[in-house]
Design an enzyme around this catalytic site. Sequence first.
Site, short mmCIF file in Angstrom:
data_model
loop_
_atom_site.label_atom_id
_atom_site.label_comp_id
_atom_site.label_asym_id
_atom_site.label_seq_id
_atom_site.Cartn_x
_atom_site.Cartn_y
_atom_site.Cartn_z
N ASP A 114 -23.12 24.66 0.28
CA ASP A 114 -22.10 23.86 0.94
C ASP A 114 -21.23 24.83 1.74
O ASP A 114 -21.27 26.05 1.51
CB ASP A 114 -21.29 23.12 -0.11
N THR A 151 -17.44 24.29 2.89
CA THR A 151 -16.03 24.35 2.51
C THR A 151 -15.88 24.64 1.01
O THR A 151 -16.40 23.90 0.17
CB THR A 151 -15.32 23.04 2.86
#
Length: 828
Positions: free
Chosen positions: A522, A524
């Site tokens: 991922d 963030t």
Amino acid sequence: MSSTLQLQAVDAENCFHCGLDVPPDSQFYARIQGTEQRMCCPGCQAVAQTIADSGLDNYYKHRTVTAARPEASSRELSKALTLELQLYNQPSIQKDFVHVLPEGDSEAALVIEGITCAACVWLLEHHLRGISGVSKAHVNLTTHRARLSWDPEQVPLSTILEEIYRIGYQAHPYHPDKEEQLLEKEKKVAIRRLGVAGIGMMQVMMMAVALYGGALQGIENQYVQFIRWASLVIASPVALYAARPFYVAALRDIKTRHLSMDVPVSIAIGGAYLASVWATVTNSGEVYFDSVTMFTFFLLIGRFLEMQARHRTGRAGNSMLNLLPASATRIVDDEEQLIPASDLIIGDKVLVKPGHTIPADGIILSGNSSVDESALTGEYLPVRKDNADTVIGGTINVENPIVVEVTHIGSETQLSAIVRLLDRAQEEKPKAARIADKVASYFVAAVLTTAIAVGAIWWFLSPADAFWITLSVLVVTCPCALSLATPTALTAATGALRQHGILITRGHVLESLSQATHVVFDKTGTLTEGNQTLQQVVSVSDMPTEKALDIASALELHSSHPIAKAFSATPTIRAEEMNAQLGQGLQGIIDGQTYRIGKPAYALEITATQELSPPTENGQWLLLTTDSGPLAWFQLNDQLRHEATSAIRYLQALGLECQMLTGDSSAAVSEVNEILRLDKVVSGVSPEEKLIHVQTLQQQGAKVIMVGDGINDIPVLAGSETSVAMGGATDLAKTNADAVLISADLLRLVDAIQLARKTQRVIRQNLSWALIYNITALPLAATGFIAPYMAAIGMSASSLVVVGNALRLSRVRAVELLKRTSPEDSGK
């Protein structure tokens, strides 16, 4: 012992309740019949005080033993023991070791006495799982700990403990101090048995030399008989006391119809001893007292060294809970009170001075300082903590005094949660371990069958040699090494990774990490710091930017996503009827008006506007809207993790394909990729699309490691072979992950993969050694080339080779894990 056990003095060395040694610094007492009695741990203190408060003091006055033993009666439990076990049903006692799961079941960690091999684990697990109301039962062979999940409405904890007693074991609620005493007691008993066997073996061997010499040179019969009787006297304590654990375990296994290594061992020792006694009494045949004592001694040496390795691993796990201090300074009406840390309740205010350990999870009410979290994260640098920041029990305050409000105690603390996750990883057996356990069980049956066949053949060929050759077959093929090959390696590797900030929470992780082909990140909070900062607010309506920021802060106040941290301002208004759309944004009602904040497409759904471009292409932009139209843009910025580039390079050098899978569709994605140079980037995807992407990779044969941190990552974390949550991830993400990077350092993922590959090599080496040894030794023993004492030495040495090889994994130091050449060289 006297029929009445008198009350002990306050300064007694043994616990008044259980009889075990009391640590010198113990602060646990219970008031019984007007006298303060010393206890070894909070569990004994709670049970003893409950007995006294219930008016049952006579339990102590009239009991004849300090602690019931399972061997006293495996079928019928004494009334006193039943009464004591029923006390564990009370919530006041369970609060220290029982954890309530989200689905309503209770979960507890127990320490089991009497476990000797993998067959004990099989018996305990299958027996406990057969109890109505017990949903899970896992027993760890290495640490002798059991983790149970049960429905308290269907079966009380006391019934489960009684069932453990009935099949020949003894269970205690897990507590580091209690387990430490049990480990020390086990060690003392083992040393006594080993001493008896060692002394007996030396004396019997001296007499055996005289018998062998007399057989060659001639000796009068009266001296032969004298030496035989003397050998009988000396060998009897060895065969009847030192070897007793083998007989007890074998009888238990026979009753439960499950074969283990103790069955052939007991047959070998007991058969040789009884045959020698018969030969001595009748003055006929051969005696095998030397083989009996030597076999017992070498077996006990092997088990003792294996026990030492197991204790070291157990103490490494205990060190986590031992981080909590024994006392705490509670503030009441501006006055300081020194109390036991176990007496703290939620809402208490405690003063933590510099150099002192934080006694429970909490929030800083006043003061600021640096906190040493190295015992949990592996990071040696202290972390700065300010007012309103959370702190974890067991970490150390470094600089300034702080006042902390307690938010979690007992089994609900993060420290306890980490220990539970670690235990869960050790309980779950990978495929290799399950196969080894199953093979070991069948192998014992094959050994017994082979021994009978070999004995029958040699009885016809050479009756004088039949017995000792059969004895050698039974001894040399004991499957100890096969049973120890996998669990010791997994436990050692799991412990080594935990010490360096990588918490393994599922048993399959080390196996799946070693086989991985893809790592999907991922963005963030994973590749970036997750510390989003608000760069600017651009209004697209007549609403002032201050008002738009206040509305956005009210909406984001209800989110745990890293983006919400950017809106740190305390709102003056309140949002209601909140609805979060994973990976898209938030919707809420403020003063009767519906607002949305998040991705432009999501935010514009409630407006008549079809499309709206952000002011610039730089950074990440969120849009605030209402049903009347767009209101304002918010530009966010997030820094890339300083180690992210190196981690990607090392992973690629190890042969792994690195991808980024993010819901962000802004220009920030390409900015991150320009620096990291990932193999593939997929942006602007929803949680469902993330899961589909990973499943597609898996269908193509990829072995995927998914690394994430937010609630929107939970579906894809659950759907990948191996899921890794960052240390700052949401609690839900950590619970659903297979491993947690407590230190939030991506380079530790590289370490985990490297150590996982090394662990698989060690497991293969151990299994290969165990199988080659048994395949080689069996024909030699069956053809008479291996004497019983040689078989004993070989079997013990085989087990020690396996344990020693596995323990190499636990001696990996941080500097060794992090010692890397250039990323290009790492892949060679």
